[in-house]
Design an enzyme around this catalytic site. Structure first.
Site, short mmCIF file in Angstrom:
data_model
loop_
_atom_site.label_atom_id
_atom_site.label_comp_id
_atom_site.label_asym_id
_atom_site.label_seq_id
_atom_site.Cartn_x
_atom_site.Cartn_y
_atom_site.Cartn_z
N SER A 23 0.84 -1.19 0.00
CA SER A 23 0.00 0.00 0.00
C SER A 23 0.88 1.24 0.00
O SER A 23 1.99 1.24 0.55
CB SER A 23 -0.91 0.02 1.24
OG SER A 23 -1.67 1.21 1.27
N HIS A 24 0.34 2.31 -0.62
CA HIS A 24 0.98 3.62 -0.57
C HIS A 24 0.17 4.58 0.29
O HIS A 24 0.48 5.77 0.36
CB HIS A 24 1.13 4.20 -1.99
CG HIS A 24 2.11 3.46 -2.85
ND1 HIS A 24 1.87 2.18 -3.32
CD2 HIS A 24 3.33 3.81 -3.33
CE1 HIS A 24 2.91 1.78 -4.06
NE2 HIS A 24 3.80 2.76 -4.07
N GLU A 26 -0.58 6.01 3.66
CA GLU A 26 0.15 6.05 4.93
C GLU A 26 -0.74 5.72 6.12
O GLU A 26 -0.31 5.07 7.08
CB GLU A 26 0.80 7.42 5.12
CG GLU A 26 1.96 7.68 4.15
CD GLU A 26 2.62 9.03 4.39
OE1 GLU A 26 2.33 9.65 5.44
OE2 GLU A 26 3.42 9.44 3.55
N ASP A 84 -7.63 -4.34 0.57
CA ASP A 84 -8.53 -3.55 -0.28
C ASP A 84 -9.80 -3.37 0.52
O ASP A 84 -10.42 -4.35 0.95
CB ASP A 84 -8.81 -4.22 -1.62
CG ASP A 84 -9.39 -3.21 -2.61
OD1 ASP A 84 -8.67 -2.26 -2.97
OD2 ASP A 84 -10.55 -3.35 -3.01
N SER A 85 -10.14 -2.12 0.75
CA SER A 85 -11.27 -1.87 1.63
C SER A 85 -12.08 -0.69 1.11
O SER A 85 -11.60 0.09 0.29
CB SER A 85 -10.78 -1.59 3.06
OG SER A 85 -9.81 -0.56 3.06
N HIS A 168 -8.71 7.79 8.80
CA HIS A 168 -8.47 8.19 7.42
C HIS A 168 -9.68 7.83 6.58
O HIS A 168 -10.63 7.18 7.06
CB HIS A 168 -7.20 7.51 6.87
CG HIS A 168 -7.22 6.02 6.96
ND1 HIS A 168 -7.68 5.21 5.96
CD2 HIS A 168 -6.86 5.17 7.96
CE1 HIS A 168 -7.60 3.94 6.32
NE2 HIS A 168 -7.10 3.88 7.54
N ASP A 171 -13.72 7.71 7.57
CA ASP A 171 -13.90 7.53 9.01
C ASP A 171 -14.74 8.64 9.67
O ASP A 171 -15.55 8.34 10.56
CB ASP A 171 -12.55 7.43 9.71
CG ASP A 171 -11.87 6.08 9.51
OD1 ASP A 171 -12.48 5.20 8.86
OD2 ASP A 171 -10.74 5.90 9.99
#
Length: 209
Positions: A23-24, A26, A84-85, A168, A171
């Site tokens: 993942s990129h 953060e 993946d969400s 993030h 949320d």
């Protein structure tokens, strides 16, 4: 929340050592790193390794998680874990779903994405249901192409305007069932115990460690 069924039985266990988080993002990397901390994994992200981000061409969360994990494992020569969400809103037919990040545009502006969700709900009228759920699919891949995957879920409702600056993504507009705070207001240790990602991680830990 789901994830209370039988513990999945992995074909392959994961040994302590280096692990790539494919993942990129953060915020996502930070959450995953915290969840993995107790298990002796030396975690490095795809961003830190300067691995390219693959095009997410899958039609499900699991498919997209698998393709990201497989690419990272292949390019790094290390086991790789991908997530993946996304947010699925019942009144919007499950959107934004697998396109959750893309609703934020090229800059992944989740302020814009949250506004877009709210605008689409407003189009449905004042009585539109605000039920929603987050899905997290985790895929663990090895350089030889072997993959294990796990899927978690948390249900809740959407609020407006957004509340809180923790977490993030979406949320700040999501309140889990039984809660009062949004994921954006909640202490992250509490969120990490009840979230869709935590649900998927419990399954992964039970199966591969």
């Amino acid at each position: 929340m789901s994830g209370e069924g039988p513990v999945p039985q992995a074909i392959r266990k994961l040994s302590a050592g280096k692990l790539v988080i494919a993942s990129h993002n953060e915020g996502k990397v930070r959450e995953i790193r915290e969840l993995l901390q107790p298990y002796g994994m030396d975690v490095v992200s795809a961003g830190e390794l300067e691995l390219p981000e693959p095009e997410e061409t899958g039609t499900t969360f699991v498919a997209n998680a698998e393709l990201k994990a497989l690419q990272a494992a292949d390019l790094s020569g290390l086991p790789a874990l991908s997530d993946d969400s996304g947010l699925c809103v019942e009144a919007l037919g499950g959107d934004p779903g697998i396109f959750s990040a893309r609703w934020g545009g090229e800059n992944k502006d989740f302020g814009h994405a949250m506004q877009l969700v709210e605008d689409r709900l407003a189009e449905k009228g004042p009585d539109a249901a605000r039920d929603a759920h987050f899905i997290c699919a985790l895929a663990l891949a090895w350089p030889d192409g072997h993959v294990e995957w796990f899927e978690g879920r948390v249900d809740g409702t959407l609020v407006w305007p957004p509340r809180g600056d923790k977490g993030h993504g979406y949320d700040p507009v999501f309140v889990p069932v039984g809660g009062q705070e949004t994921f954006g207001e909640m202490d992250q240790a509490v969120k990490n115990d009840i979230s869709h990602r935590a649900d998927a991680f419990r399954q992964l830990v039970a199966a591969v460690f």
